[in-house]
Design a protein around this motif. Structure first.
Motif, short mmCIF file in Angstrom:
data_model
loop_
_atom_site.label_atom_id
_atom_site.label_comp_id
_atom_site.label_asym_id
_atom_site.label_seq_id
_atom_site.Cartn_x
_atom_site.Cartn_y
_atom_site.Cartn_z
N LYS A 157 -4.68 2.26 -5.87
CA LYS A 157 -4.67 1.67 -4.46
C LYS A 157 -3.40 2.02 -3.73
O LYS A 157 -3.19 2.29 -2.61
N LYS A 158 -2.45 1.88 -4.58
CA LYS A 158 -1.04 1.93 -3.90
C LYS A 158 -0.56 3.38 -3.70
O LYS A 158 -0.21 3.95 -2.50
N LYS A 209 -6.42 0.87 -11.21
CA LYS A 209 -6.92 0.52 -9.84
C LYS A 209 -5.79 0.04 -8.80
O LYS A 209 -5.75 0.59 -7.62
N GLN A 213 -3.00 5.42 -2.57
CA GLN A 213 -3.83 5.73 -1.42
C GLN A 213 -3.25 5.17 -0.31
O GLN A 213 -3.06 6.08 0.84
#
Length: 94
Positions: A39-40, A35, A42
């Motif tokens: 997230k990074k 995750k 994105q």
């Protein structure tokens, strides 16, 4: 108090439970890491998208500035040319 299955299973149970707990903890940690990576990625993609228009705008601005410089230089050449012509026609010829 029989040792048929119950005792053997009981002894194996804590080891299996320990292995299961480790497996769950590892799976949880891997999920957390996945995750975080997503997230990074994105965030980086969003940042790249934000930079693209800015760099495109900057590219257009630079192109426009270069065009203005060319036009200014051409105008200066024309003015210099006109000044030379006007000064040569107004000079008295002997």
């Amino acid at each position: 108090m029989s040792s048929d299955g119950g005792g053997g299973g009981g002894r194996r149970g804590p080891h299996s439970a320990e292995k299961d707990a480790k497996k769950k903890a590892r799976a949880k940690e891997m999920k957390k890491l996945r995750k975080a990576r997503e997230k990074k990625a994105q965030a980086e993609a969003e940042h790249a998208e934000k930079e693209k228009p800015i760099s495109k705008v900057e590219e257009v601005r630079r192109a426009m500035a270069a065009e203005r410089e060319k036009r200014a230089a051409a105008a200066e050449r024309r003015m210099a040319s006109l000044n030379i012509q006007s000064s040569s026609t107004t000079a008295p010829s002997s």
